[in-house]
Motif scaffolding. Sequence first.
Motif, PDB file in Angstrom:
ATOM      1  N   TYR A 159      16.081  42.178  47.276  1.00  0.00           N
ATOM      2  CA  TYR A 159      15.570  43.374  47.948  1.00  0.00           C
ATOM      3  C   TYR A 159      14.078  43.329  48.260  1.00  0.00           C
ATOM      4  N   GLY A 160      13.374  42.313  47.755  1.00  0.00           N
ATOM      5  CA  GLY A 160      11.955  42.194  48.052  1.00  0.00           C
ATOM      6  C   GLY A 160      11.074  42.908  47.043  1.00  0.00           C
ATOM      7  N   THR A 161       9.765  42.678  47.157  1.00  0.00           N
ATOM      8  CA  THR A 161       8.772  43.312  46.287  1.00  0.00           C
ATOM      9  C   THR A 161       8.447  44.700  46.815  1.00  0.00           C
ATOM     10  N   ILE A 162       7.531  45.379  46.138  1.00  0.00           N
ATOM     11  CA  ILE A 162       7.076  46.678  46.632  1.00  0.00           C
ATOM     12  C   ILE A 162       6.468  46.542  48.026  1.00  0.00           C
ATOM     13  N   ARG A 163       5.874  45.402  48.318  1.00  0.00           N
ATOM     14  CA  ARG A 163       5.252  45.188  49.627  1.00  0.00           C
ATOM     15  C   ARG A 163       6.253  45.368  50.756  1.00  0.00           C
ATOM     16  N   GLU A 164       7.476  44.861  50.568  1.00  0.00           N
ATOM     17  CA  GLU A 164       8.495  44.979  51.610  1.00  0.00           C
ATOM     18  C   GLU A 164       9.187  46.341  51.614  1.00  0.00           C
ATOM     19  N   ASN A 165       8.906  47.162  50.619  1.00  0.00           N
ATOM     20  CA  ASN A 165       9.643  48.414  50.479  1.00  0.00           C
ATOM     21  C   ASN A 165       8.788  49.667  50.640  1.00  0.00           C
ATOM     22  N   VAL A 166       7.523  49.496  51.028  1.00  0.00           N
ATOM     23  CA  VAL A 166       6.678  50.645  51.355  1.00  0.00           C
ATOM     24  C   VAL A 166       6.463  50.674  52.858  1.00  0.00           C
ATOM     25  N   LEU A 167       6.819  51.791  53.471  1.00  0.00           N
ATOM     26  CA  LEU A 167       6.679  51.943  54.917  1.00  0.00           C
ATOM     27  C   LEU A 167       5.332  52.541  55.307  1.00  0.00           C
ATOM     28  N   ALA A 168       4.860  53.509  54.532  1.00  0.00           N
ATOM     29  CA  ALA A 168       3.632  54.226  54.890  1.00  0.00           C
ATOM     30  C   ALA A 168       3.019  54.826  53.640  1.00  0.00           C
ATOM     31  N   MET A 169       1.710  55.100  53.706  1.00  0.00           N
ATOM     32  CA  MET A 169       1.009  55.712  52.586  1.00  0.00           C
ATOM     33  C   MET A 169      -0.072  56.655  53.093  1.00  0.00           C
ATOM     34  N   THR A 170      -0.458  57.580  52.238  1.00  0.00           N
ATOM     35  CA  THR A 170      -1.676  58.361  52.416  1.00  0.00           C
ATOM     36  C   THR A 170      -2.667  57.853  51.395  1.00  0.00           C
ATOM     37  N   VAL A 171      -3.890  57.544  51.832  1.00  0.00           N
ATOM     38  CA  VAL A 171      -4.894  56.940  50.958  1.00  0.00           C
ATOM     39  C   VAL A 171      -6.212  57.677  51.113  1.00  0.00           C
ATOM     40  N   VAL A 172      -6.828  58.027  49.983  1.00  0.00           N
ATOM     41  CA  VAL A 172      -8.183  58.572  49.987  1.00  0.00           C
ATOM     42  C   VAL A 172      -9.152  57.405  49.889  1.00  0.00           C
ATOM     43  N   MET A 173     -10.008  57.285  50.905  1.00  0.00           N
ATOM     44  CA  MET A 173     -10.939  56.172  50.977  1.00  0.00           C
ATOM     45  C   MET A 173     -12.159  56.417  50.091  1.00  0.00           C
ATOM     46  N   PRO A 174     -13.001  55.399  49.878  1.00  0.00           N
ATOM     47  CA  PRO A 174     -14.133  55.528  48.960  1.00  0.00           C
ATOM     48  C   PRO A 174     -15.161  56.590  49.351  1.00  0.00           C
ATOM     49  N   ASP A 175     -15.181  57.040  50.603  1.00  0.00           N
ATOM     50  CA  ASP A 175     -16.094  58.111  51.009  1.00  0.00           C
ATOM     51  C   ASP A 175     -15.402  59.468  51.072  1.00  0.00           C
ATOM     52  N   GLY A 176     -14.127  59.523  50.632  1.00  0.00           N
ATOM     53  CA  GLY A 176     -13.405  60.785  50.615  1.00  0.00           C
ATOM     54  C   GLY A 176     -12.562  61.045  51.842  1.00  0.00           C
ATOM     55  N   ARG A 177     -12.642  60.189  52.859  1.00  0.00           N
ATOM     56  CA  ARG A 177     -11.761  60.359  54.018  1.00  0.00           C
ATOM     57  C   ARG A 177     -10.306  60.135  53.615  1.00  0.00           C
ATOM     58  N   VAL A 178      -9.405  60.824  54.288  1.00  0.00           N
ATOM     59  CA  VAL A 178      -7.974  60.656  54.046  1.00  0.00           C
ATOM     60  C   VAL A 178      -7.373  59.936  55.244  1.00  0.00           C
ATOM     61  N   VAL A 179      -6.727  58.794  55.000  1.00  0.00           N
ATOM     62  CA  VAL A 179      -6.142  58.017  56.092  1.00  0.00           C
ATOM     63  C   VAL A 179      -4.654  57.822  55.844  1.00  0.00           C
ATOM     64  N   LYS A 180      -3.917  57.659  56.931  1.00  0.00           N
ATOM     65  CA  LYS A 180      -2.495  57.344  56.878  1.00  0.00           C
ATOM     66  C   LYS A 180      -2.333  55.873  57.242  1.00  0.00           C
ATOM     67  N   THR A 181      -1.577  55.150  56.451  1.00  0.00           N
ATOM     68  CA  THR A 181      -1.307  53.743  56.755  1.00  0.00           C
ATOM     69  C   THR A 181       0.175  53.597  57.057  1.00  0.00           C
ATOM     70  N   GLY A 182       0.515  52.879  58.101  1.00  0.00           N
ATOM     71  CA  GLY A 182       1.914  52.666  58.438  1.00  0.00           C
ATOM     72  C   GLY A 182       2.562  53.917  59.004  1.00  0.00           C
ATOM     73  N   SER A 183       3.885  53.843  59.143  1.00  0.00           N
ATOM     74  CA  SER A 183       4.681  54.960  59.645  1.00  0.00           C
ATOM     75  C   SER A 183       6.101  54.797  59.126  1.00  0.00           C
TER      76      SER A 183
END
Length: 471
Positions: A171-195
């Motif tokens: 089934y693969g590692t977590i890398r192959e099983n995450v489609l998208a994330m919300t991440v708080v960057m080091p300056d406090g910005r909120v970004v969406k990765t993937g879809s």
Amino acid sequence: MSSAAACPADLLPRPSPATIEALIAALEPVLGERITTATGIREAHGHDESWHHPAAPDAVCFPHTTEEVAAVVRACAAQRVPVIPYGVGTSIEGQVIAGQGGLCVDLGQMNAVVEVRAEDMDATVQPGVTRMQLNTDLRATGLFFSVDPGADASFGGMASTRASGTNTVRYGTIRENVLAMTVVMPDGRVVKTGSRARKSAAGYDLNHLMIGAEGTLGIITELTVKLHGLPEAISSATVAFEEVAGAIDTVIASIQYGIPMARIELMDALAMRAVNRFSHLDYAEKPTLFLEFHGTHAGVTEQAETMAELCQEFGGSDFAWATKEEARQTLWQARHEAAYAAKALRPGMEFLATDVCVPISELAACIEATQADVAECGLIAPLLGHVGDGNFHLVVAVDRDSEQEMATLAAFNQRLIARALAAGGTCTGEHGIGTGKRVYMEAEHGEGWAVMRAIKQALDPLGIMNPGKLV
């Protein structure tokens, strides 16, 4: 570009008591009583399950939302305070140890399963959700989440350390099983990765940049993950071999034959002896494969029969098949308890858990050389591994007060990693880098490590995100 160039993460000083007081004053309106400097809580967050010496943060907070995490990071950036993300503390290489103090951000209370979309076979979760929690919620859907690192790890931690485990070969590692994330960057910005789309050609792959970053580039606050259908039938087995080489040759042959194995695990003779003593079992104390097949009833039967023939061809014996749920759980419980069983071989000692990963064709030679090295050093070091993908682990018992044993262990670990790198492998297949394996990054990546450091400096110029880890 020199990989020896100083990075802010290496230079960030420990914050003063006055700085921590100012930080807490700034965050109390946001978090209320969910930020604390209580000694017991700080010490509980200053260690993981690794060998490395603990170090407590100066304070711990418990956010509930992405917005609160962003406020925390902005306040830490303003005060130049290190930020250490924390899941459930099951990491193996010191990823959560607060070597330079700072604020530990415990994401355990962000533990909601936000949405399950059975028709799309995906789910969105907060980072504090654990794999067992999600799979319990999924019982009525006929779906499951596949990544099983053994511990009941949180999704934020699994993504941050690029976790894998016993199901990886299918089934693969977590890398192959995450489609998208919300991440708080080091300056406090909120970004969406993937879809939620199953593929994309749109720009840099920020999703995979954050997976395995160990909290050094941002804090993951939401994940959308793939789900898989529960198989109609499952069959498990153990097969003993006289030599490790026979077990590995069987694994290689099964991959070449295209047998769709769900799990292929190896435990050496010492690991089997440890499991027998710890779990009160009576397996043959020989190199042993733990196998599992998923599919239709007919497909599983065919896979198992073909695999049995391959095992016999390469010297396999003492077959023990399990098709009923209770029997299979007993079999895999023994495998999952192997690390604890290994520790019980030498009570009162401390234990270094380490792993490497090599191409499958190099696995038998690498394991045999490693076992010869263990014997020559006189170490107690049971071996187990996810051999379907070339990854194996050692749990080494040592007396930390013995200078001789510590020197022997250090030299052995260096040879183990050098052997893996020479075989075209990596210093860690799934434990990650943390503080424990940074010293090997340049040898493995060369100028690639300098590029990683440049990315770190570009995204986190203040060096506040989990300093001292990975880069």
